[in-house]
Scaffold this motif. Sequence first.
Motif, short mmCIF file in Angstrom:
data_model
loop_
_atom_site.label_atom_id
_atom_site.label_comp_id
_atom_site.label_asym_id
_atom_site.label_seq_id
_atom_site.Cartn_x
_atom_site.Cartn_y
_atom_site.Cartn_z
N ASP A 26 0.38 3.70 -3.20
CA ASP A 26 -0.10 5.07 -2.97
C ASP A 26 0.88 6.08 -3.53
N LEU B 266 -3.36 11.69 -1.49
CA LEU B 266 -3.22 11.23 -2.87
C LEU B 266 -3.21 12.39 -3.87
N SER C 86 0.81 -1.22 0.00
CA SER C 86 0.00 0.00 0.00
C SER C 86 0.84 1.26 0.00
N ALA D 201 -7.90 6.23 -7.57
CA ALA D 201 -7.79 6.90 -6.27
C ALA D 201 -9.16 7.19 -5.68
N LYS E 172 -0.11 8.62 -6.46
CA LYS E 172 0.03 10.07 -6.26
C LYS E 172 0.82 10.70 -7.40
#
Length: 168
Positions: free
Chosen positions: A79, A127, A75, A97, A83
């Motif tokens: 992430d 994010l 994760s 997202a 991003k």
Amino acid sequence: MMPQSFETFNNIVNSSPVLTDRFSALVQDTISAAREQHGVDLTIEDCTAIAELRNATLGATLDRDELDRQMLELSSLSDSKLKADIAAGDQEAMAVALQKVNAGKEVVHYERSSDDRARRISMARELGIATPPPVQDDLRSRAEKIELLQEVKNPAQRVALARKWGLL
């Protein structure tokens, strides 16, 4: 708390100095690689969750491609990549997202709804999807914008424009 499925693995590794040394070396390499390649600090728990590292610790040949693939599924790394993709304007990443932010909101108990909304807003900000993109208004200088604001009679509209133009 460590997931139950890794307890046996940890017991095996901790009972053998050879396996402990091998796992430590693999974890250090993986943490360094994640930091250099993705700018993310992994934990020992993150590394334990990677099946390729567990297999290599127990004697299997380490497949670097599979390790990289599994590392990207963590994760913290997914992430980070998400991003970066959102910042680059990838609409598919934005949709992923939004799905991630809204996952499970239908089953939240009404007494916890405020906490869940706060969590979702925080995740969206992390994010990069909760803040609007900066407005490109290079046509007017800061002084011109302030002069235009002085002409606006409605205080609420004046404040809204000042915020929009980045003056507040």
